[in-house]
Design an enzyme around this catalytic site. Structure first.
Site, PDB file in Angstrom:
ATOM      1  N   ASP A 155       0.815  -1.221   0.000  1.00  0.00           N
ATOM      2  CA  ASP A 155       0.000   0.000   0.000  1.00  0.00           C
ATOM      3  C   ASP A 155       0.846   1.268   0.000  1.00  0.00           C
ATOM      4  OD1 ASP A 155      -2.247  -1.547   0.035  1.00  0.00           O
ATOM      5  OD2 ASP A 155      -2.716  -1.228   2.142  1.00  0.00           O
ATOM      6  N   MET A 197      -6.018  -3.001  -4.087  1.00  0.00           N
ATOM      7  CA  MET A 197      -5.884  -2.797  -2.650  1.00  0.00           C
ATOM      8  C   MET A 197      -5.592  -1.327  -2.342  1.00  0.00           C
ATOM      9  SD  MET A 197      -3.952  -6.238  -1.333  1.00  0.00           S
ATOM     10  CE  MET A 197      -4.763  -7.837  -1.472  1.00  0.00           C
ATOM     11  N   GLY A 198      -5.769  -0.974  -1.089  1.00  0.00           N
ATOM     12  CA  GLY A 198      -5.573   0.399  -0.651  1.00  0.00           C
ATOM     13  C   GLY A 198      -6.669   0.786   0.316  1.00  0.00           C
ATOM     14  N   ARG A 199      -6.455   0.497   1.586  1.00  0.00           N
ATOM     15  CA  ARG A 199      -7.470   0.739   2.616  1.00  0.00           C
ATOM     16  C   ARG A 199      -7.659   2.230   2.871  1.00  0.00           C
ATOM     17  NH1 ARG A 199      -9.479  -2.270   6.879  1.00  0.00           N
ATOM     18  NH2 ARG A 199      -8.226  -4.026   6.132  1.00  0.00           N
ATOM     19  N   LEU A 301      -3.790 -11.554  -6.082  1.00  0.00           N
ATOM     20  CA  LEU A 301      -2.915 -11.613  -7.257  1.00  0.00           C
ATOM     21  C   LEU A 301      -1.984 -10.410  -7.321  1.00  0.00           C
ATOM     22  CD1 LEU A 301      -5.421 -12.834 -10.001  1.00  0.00           C
ATOM     23  CD2 LEU A 301      -3.825 -14.192  -8.632  1.00  0.00           C
TER      24      LEU A 301
END
Length: 381
Positions: A155, A197-199, A301
């Protein structure tokens, strides 16, 4: 010559580049120049399965507990940097928050100290992200454990460092996977919504979207207006474009909405499992525009596969510097990149807010994409 036994563990999500760091910790430890400089001979011991390993190993067996402990040699690690993931395993175990047989959570951090003594460890190198290195910092502050950290997270959101292992490899994976989706979208005149992804931070979405020329990029740092997105997509239809490609971080939200979570349960560090914004958004676009739309959640992935050349190189830099920190007794610190140079930062910096995309500097709010007019002052890492 003095002798020193150092443990190394990897915690949290796996990523490419971890094995390079492990390899170069071992190589630096056995380097004759290093040994001569510090009059110290170092043995490196892998603690398998992250904090679970040092917490759950059998202290009576010590180094013979092969479930969780493995002394490392240069012969054993010489080829591991070619592979992704971590050769010594990982977990999301939090020694300060362990669920007991009574169903309640307990602080078992004292067990880490006891087991380090059982293994006769003089110091510990923790490789991980906010959670893994946060545990390392707590152990240092509470028990004065000699520990240093190596930053890892795809991230790229760790405070105190401009780079963390795994990011470049993840972007390469995202580029490949998005380009696969692009050929489908272009062939069938579809709108593709790709979830990465990337909260809290949109670096993966921003960079992945930029290198694939995505038409729209949605990031957690800037909640989007659905009506604006619909108008922009409508403008593309007027240009008779065959397809639309949209990249969304898992933490992206519509104005006034909450993040989409697959599960309501939290892990040992209090995180909910995000995921699903891609499908939600694809359904909304199809309902509002009638466009043939599909969603792809890239998921694990993104973090799999072999490391990029850059992450292998950074693993080298981070690994040898971590050993140097230990030998200089600069405990409670992590290797870092600042101003494009290898340096160090206190582990306590992890209590600061996470790194996020500078929206005013990098993001075009009107186009929901990266700025095209300038890149002055952007961090290139």
């Amino acid at each position: 010559m003095k002798r020193m036994r150092v443990g190394i563990l990897t915690g949290g999500g796996d990523c490419a580049g971890l094995n390079a760091a492990i390899k170069w910790v071992v190589y630096a430890a056995i380097n004759r120049e290093v040994q001569t400089k510090y009059n110290t001979r170092i043995q490196v011991v892998a603690i398998k399965e992250g904090w679970e390993g040092i917490l759950m190993l059998d202290p009576k067996k010590g180094l013979k507990d092969e479930r969780y402990v493995q002394p490392l040699t240069d012969f054993m690690v010489r080829k591991i940097d070619r592979d992704g993931g971590t050769a010594i395993g990982t977990s999301r175990t939090n020694p300060f928050n362990v669920k007991g047989k009574d169903g309640k959570n307990h602080d078992e951090s004292a067990t880490v100290v006891r087991n380090m003594k059982a293994l006769d460890l003089d110091a510990l190198i923790a490789v991980g992200g906010e959670d893994t290195l946060g545990v390392a910092n707590k152990l240092y502050l509470k028990y004065q454990i000699p520990v240093v950290g190596i930053p890892k997270t795809i991230d790229l959101d760790l405070p105190g460092t401009e780079y963390s292992l795994g990011f470049d490899s993840a972007v390469n994976n995202i580029k490949m996977l998005i380009n696969h989706a692009r050929t489908v979208a272009g062939s069938h005149r579809k709108t593709a919504v790709i979830e990465v992804m990337g909260r809290h931070s949109g670096f993966l979405a921003m960079t992945g979207g930029m290198v694939t020329s995505a038409h729209f990029i949605l990031i957690p740092e800037y909640p989007f207006e659905l009506d604006l997105l619909l108008r922009l997509i409508g403008d593309r239809q007027k240009l008779k474009s065959r397809y639309t490609l949209l990249v969304a971080a898992e933490g992206a939200t519509e104005v006034g909405a909450k993040v989409v979570a697959r599960k309501s349960e939290t892990d040992a560090f209090g995180h909910i499992h995000l995921g699903g914004i891609g499908e939600v958004l694809a359904d909304q676009l199809k309902e509002r525009t009638g466009l043939d739309t599909f969603a792809e959640k890239l998921g694990y992935l993104q973090r799999g596969g072999e490391p990029s050349a850059f992450d292998v190189k950074m693993g080298h830099y981070f690994g040898v510097t971590a050993v140097d920190l230990l030998l200089r007794k600069e405990y409670g610190r992590m290797v870092a990149v600042q101003g494009g140079h290898i340096t160090t930062a206190p582990l306590s910096v992890l209590s600061n807010p996470v790194r996020v995309v500078d929206v005013d500097l990098m993001y075009d709010k009107a186009r929901l994409n990266a700025r095209r007019d300038t890149a002055l002052e952007w961090c290139v890492l």
